[in-house]
Design a protein around this motif. Structure first.
Motif, PDB file in Angstrom:
ATOM      1  N   GLY A  86       0.850  -1.426   0.406  1.00 31.11           N
ATOM      2  CA  GLY A  86      -0.285  -0.419  -0.330  1.00 31.11           C
ATOM      3  C   GLY A  86       0.477   1.450   0.039  1.00 31.11           C
ATOM      4  N   LYS A  87       0.270   2.381   0.219  1.00 27.97           N
ATOM      5  CA  LYS A  87       0.827   3.222   0.720  1.00 27.97           C
ATOM      6  C   LYS A  87       0.776   4.626   1.700  1.00 27.97           C
ATOM      7  CE  LYS A  87      -1.887   5.499  -3.437  1.00 27.97           C
ATOM      8  NZ  LYS A  87      -1.915   6.313  -4.196  1.00 27.97           N
ATOM      9  N   ILE A  88       1.345   5.430   2.019  1.00 29.60           N
ATOM     10  CA  ILE A  88       0.603   6.265   2.798  1.00 29.60           C
ATOM     11  C   ILE A  88      -0.074   7.459   2.347  1.00 29.60           C
ATOM     12  CG2 ILE A  88       1.212   7.636   4.530  1.00 29.60           C
ATOM     13  CD1 ILE A  88       4.618   6.208   4.706  1.00 29.60           C
ATOM     14  N   ALA A  89      -0.996   7.135   2.931  1.00 28.82           N
ATOM     15  CA  ALA A  89      -1.832   8.148   2.957  1.00 28.82           C
ATOM     16  C   ALA A  89      -2.134   9.561   3.901  1.00 28.82           C
ATOM     17  CB  ALA A  89      -3.756   7.716   3.058  1.00 28.82           C
ATOM     18  N   ALA A  90      -2.083   9.477   5.024  1.00 23.61           N
ATOM     19  CA  ALA A  90      -2.164  10.854   5.598  1.00 23.61           C
ATOM     20  C   ALA A  90      -1.247  10.163   6.663  1.00 23.61           C
ATOM     21  CB  ALA A  90      -3.361  10.743   6.464  1.00 23.61           C
ATOM     22  N   ILE A  91      -0.191  11.702   7.304  1.00 19.93           N
ATOM     23  CA  ILE A  91       0.369  11.484   8.322  1.00 19.93           C
ATOM     24  C   ILE A  91      -0.359  11.956   9.910  1.00 19.93           C
ATOM     25  CG2 ILE A  91       2.489  11.774   9.203  1.00 19.93           C
ATOM     26  CD1 ILE A  91       3.402  11.263   6.365  1.00 19.93           C
ATOM     27  N   ASN A  92       0.343  11.918  11.195  1.00 23.10           N
ATOM     28  CA  ASN A  92      -0.483  12.803  11.954  1.00 23.10           C
ATOM     29  C   ASN A  92       0.783  12.943  12.549  1.00 23.10           C
ATOM     30  OD1 ASN A  92      -1.131  14.295  14.629  1.00 23.10           O
ATOM     31  ND2 ASN A  92      -2.756  12.245  14.973  1.00 23.10           N
ATOM     32  N   PRO A  93       1.655  14.653  12.121  1.00 17.47           N
ATOM     33  CA  PRO A  93       2.726  15.219  13.042  1.00 17.47           C
ATOM     34  C   PRO A  93       2.601  15.142  14.432  1.00 17.47           C
ATOM     35  CG  PRO A  93       1.445  16.811  12.582  1.00 17.47           C
ATOM     36  CD  PRO A  93       0.660  15.753  11.886  1.00 17.47           C
ATOM     37  N   THR A  94       1.682  15.036  15.601  1.00 15.76           N
ATOM     38  CA  THR A  94       1.234  15.037  17.053  1.00 15.76           C
ATOM     39  C   THR A  94       2.337  13.848  16.874  1.00 15.76           C
ATOM     40  OG1 THR A  94      -0.582  16.009  16.200  1.00 15.76           O
ATOM     41  CG2 THR A  94      -0.042  15.153  18.828  1.00 15.76           C
ATOM     42  N   VAL A  95       3.464  13.806  18.325  1.00 13.63           N
ATOM     43  CA  VAL A  95       4.260  13.701  18.465  1.00 13.63           C
ATOM     44  C   VAL A  95       2.947  12.495  20.208  1.00 13.63           C
ATOM     45  CG1 VAL A  95       6.549  12.345  19.808  1.00 13.63           C
ATOM     46  CG2 VAL A  95       6.348  13.867  17.597  1.00 13.63           C
ATOM     47  N   GLN A  96       3.518  11.501  20.352  1.00 12.23           N
ATOM     48  CA  GLN A  96       2.974  10.787  21.527  1.00 12.23           C
ATOM     49  C   GLN A  96       3.668   9.498  22.149  1.00 12.23           C
ATOM     50  OE1 GLN A  96      -1.226   9.897  20.740  1.00 12.23           O
ATOM     51  NE2 GLN A  96      -2.172  11.806  21.044  1.00 12.23           N
ATOM     52  N   ASN A  97       4.544   9.591  22.888  1.00  8.10           N
ATOM     53  CA  ASN A  97       5.219   8.622  23.370  1.00  8.10           C
ATOM     54  C   ASN A  97       6.640   8.340  22.350  1.00  8.10           C
ATOM     55  OD1 ASN A  97       3.157   8.714  25.860  1.00  8.10           O
ATOM     56  ND2 ASN A  97       2.152   6.624  25.187  1.00  8.10           N
ATOM     57  N   ASP A  98       6.772   9.347  22.076  1.00  4.31           N
ATOM     58  CA  ASP A  98       8.220   9.066  20.814  1.00  4.31           C
ATOM     59  C   ASP A  98       7.906   8.529  19.941  1.00  4.31           C
ATOM     60  OD1 ASP A  98       9.644  10.755  23.429  1.00  4.31           O
ATOM     61  OD2 ASP A  98      10.278   8.793  24.128  1.00  4.31           O
ATOM     62  N   ALA A  99       6.243   8.702  19.476  1.00  5.69           N
ATOM     63  CA  ALA A  99       5.899   7.754  18.130  1.00  5.69           C
ATOM     64  C   ALA A  99       5.037   9.043  17.829  1.00  5.69           C
ATOM     65  CB  ALA A  99       5.719   6.417  18.321  1.00  5.69           C
ATOM     66  N   VAL A 100       4.990   8.657  16.172  1.00  5.77           N
ATOM     67  CA  VAL A 100       3.547   9.198  15.962  1.00  5.77           C
ATOM     68  C   VAL A 100       3.051   8.450  15.100  1.00  5.77           C
ATOM     69  CG1 VAL A 100       5.220  11.186  15.054  1.00  5.77           C
ATOM     70  CG2 VAL A 100       5.630   9.819  13.356  1.00  5.77           C
ATOM     71  N   LYS A 101       1.539   9.015  14.658  1.00  5.01           N
ATOM     72  CA  LYS A 101       0.772   7.732  13.572  1.00  5.01           C
ATOM     73  C   LYS A 101       0.950   8.493  12.634  1.00  5.01           C
ATOM     74  CE  LYS A 101      -2.066   6.649  17.677  1.00  5.01           C
ATOM     75  NZ  LYS A 101      -2.821   6.291  18.846  1.00  5.01           N
ATOM     76  N   PHE A 102       0.085   7.041  11.405  1.00  5.73           N
ATOM     77  CA  PHE A 102       0.200   7.845   9.928  1.00  5.73           C
ATOM     78  C   PHE A 102      -1.459   6.550   9.265  1.00  5.73           C
ATOM     79  CE2 PHE A 102       4.013   5.061  10.419  1.00  5.73           C
ATOM     80  CZ  PHE A 102       3.526   3.506   8.959  1.00  5.73           C
ATOM     81  N   LYS A 103      -1.350   6.433   8.332  1.00  2.57           N
ATOM     82  CA  LYS A 103      -2.626   5.761   7.715  1.00  2.57           C
ATOM     83  C   LYS A 103      -2.167   5.054   6.118  1.00  2.57           C
ATOM     84  CE  LYS A 103      -6.639   7.904   9.786  1.00  2.57           C
ATOM     85  NZ  LYS A 103      -7.819   8.413  10.335  1.00  2.57           N
ATOM     86  N   VAL A 104      -2.741   3.748   6.038  1.00  3.82           N
ATOM     87  CA  VAL A 104      -1.977   3.737   4.808  1.00  3.82           C
ATOM     88  C   VAL A 104      -3.256   2.777   4.201  1.00  3.82           C
ATOM     89  CG1 VAL A 104      -0.383   1.325   4.294  1.00  3.82           C
ATOM     90  CG2 VAL A 104       0.040   2.544   6.185  1.00  3.82           C
ATOM     91  N   GLN A 105      -3.312   3.075   2.824  1.00  4.23           N
ATOM     92  CA  GLN A 105      -4.192   3.151   1.642  1.00  4.23           C
ATOM     93  C   GLN A 105      -4.234   1.583   1.465  1.00  4.23           C
ATOM     94  OE1 GLN A 105      -4.815   5.703  -1.058  1.00  4.23           O
ATOM     95  NE2 GLN A 105      -6.393   4.865  -2.298  1.00  4.23           N
ATOM     96  N   LEU A 106      -4.026   0.569   1.992  1.00  8.71           N
ATOM     97  CA  LEU A 106      -4.062  -0.718   1.018  1.00  8.71           C
ATOM     98  C   LEU A 106      -4.310  -0.924  -0.675  1.00  8.71           C
ATOM     99  CD1 LEU A 106      -4.797  -3.086   3.451  1.00  8.71           C
ATOM    100  CD2 LEU A 106      -2.654  -2.215   3.093  1.00  8.71           C
ATOM    101  N   ASP A 107      -3.794  -1.736  -0.968  1.00  5.99           N
ATOM    102  CA  ASP A 107      -3.697  -1.806  -2.485  1.00  5.99           C
ATOM    103  C   ASP A 107      -5.061  -2.324  -2.845  1.00  5.99           C
ATOM    104  OD1 ASP A 107      -1.918  -0.472  -3.187  1.00  5.99           O
ATOM    105  OD2 ASP A 107      -0.378  -1.571  -4.045  1.00  5.99           O
ATOM    106  N   LYS A 108      -5.234  -3.782  -1.807  1.00 16.08           N
ATOM    107  CA  LYS A 108      -6.189  -5.183  -1.652  1.00 16.08           C
ATOM    108  C   LYS A 108      -6.920  -4.388  -0.776  1.00 16.08           C
ATOM    109  CE  LYS A 108      -7.402  -8.981  -3.064  1.00 16.08           C
ATOM    110  NZ  LYS A 108      -7.160 -10.847  -3.713  1.00 16.08           N
ATOM    111  N   LYS A 109      -8.053  -3.287   0.125  1.00 17.18           N
ATOM    112  CA  LYS A 109      -8.923  -3.414   1.086  1.00 17.18           C
ATOM    113  C   LYS A 109      -8.979  -4.682   1.512  1.00 17.18           C
ATOM    114  CE  LYS A 109      -9.351   1.178   0.921  1.00 17.18           C
ATOM    115  NZ  LYS A 109     -10.250   2.564   1.331  1.00 17.18           N
ATOM    116  N   ASN A 110      -9.357  -5.533   0.850  1.00 18.34           N
ATOM    117  CA  ASN A 110     -10.203  -6.533   0.884  1.00 18.34           C
ATOM    118  C   ASN A 110      -9.444  -8.443   1.490  1.00 18.34           C
ATOM    119  OD1 ASN A 110     -10.178  -6.992  -1.675  1.00 18.34           O
ATOM    120  ND2 ASN A 110     -12.068  -7.349  -2.221  1.00 18.34           N
TER     121      ASN A 110
END
Length: 227
Positions: free
Chosen positions: A184-208
């Protein structure tokens, strides 16, 4: 609320009847007063004519003249009173009609909410949570049911903030899931750092993909993003 609306509508009918009856009475009295004023004016002319013939005194003429002016003033005053009374009663009537309009709008809004009170799913899925507190008052927008769409999954990843600079929208991601490899590919990145980590969302090539499950953990390989 419907009973209150019906009561106000009945008040409007009664007020319309009262306005009509009051205006008829006032107009009748005004017409009578006009006749009296006209009679006084005629009496003044008669006294003036008799005075010219020497058959009446100056005092009688002045008295007739005063009576004529009083009659004219009373007629004018009564006419203005009718106009003011009519305007005042029409304003009261408009106030009630405005209240009725608001109440009708409120009833239509409530009726619309009732008609749309059914809980309907926007798509296929499985119920994962339901508010089963019977009798509980819920406000507009409150959550009643949660659903999971098991035919299409979104992936949320977590990475150390030290590698945040290597992430970019559109960056390639490989997910190791049991014996399967998903891309897949990265669709969104949350720049807020929590517990020395950041979250991002992945758009899968095959969601099902058949290996996907709700709330499932796995490892992912993020390739450095190059524009």
């Amino acid at each position: 609320m419907a009973d209150e609306l019906a009561s106000k509508q009945n008040r409007v009918k009664k007020m319309q009847f009262t306005i009509e009856r009051t205006l008829i009475d006032l107009q009748t009295n005004y017409e009578i007063q006009k006749l009296r004023a006209l009679s006084m004016e005629t009496a003044l002319k008669n006294e003036s004519y008799l005075k010219s013939l020497g058959a009446s005194s100056m005092e009688s003429v002045k008295q007739a003249e005063m009576n004529s002016k009083i009659g004219e003033m009373e007629s004018t005053h009564m006419q203005k009173s009718i106009e003011n009374q009519k305007a005042s009663m029409q304003t009261d009537l408009q106030d009630i009609e405005f209240e009725i309009s608001i109440q009708r709008r409120n009833m239509d809004e409530i009726r619309n909410h009732i008609n749309h009170a059914d809980v309907k799913a926007t798509g296929p899925g499985v119920i994962t949570w339901i508010n089963d507190k019977i009798g509980t008052t819920v406000s507009m927008g409150s959550e009643l049911v949660k659903m999971a769409n098991l035919t299409s999954f979104d992936v949320e990843g977590t990475i150390s903030d030290l590698h945040l600079c290597k992430l970019g929208i559109g960056g390639k991601v490989t997910i190791l899931l049991n014996d399967s490899i998903l891309t897949g590919k990265i669709a969104a990145i949350n720049p807020t750092v929590q517990n020395d980590a950041v979250k991002f969302k992945v758009q899968l090539d095959k969601k099902n993909h058949p290996s996907l499950r709700s709330n499932q953990n796995s490892s992912a390989l993020c390739r450095p993003y190059t524009p």
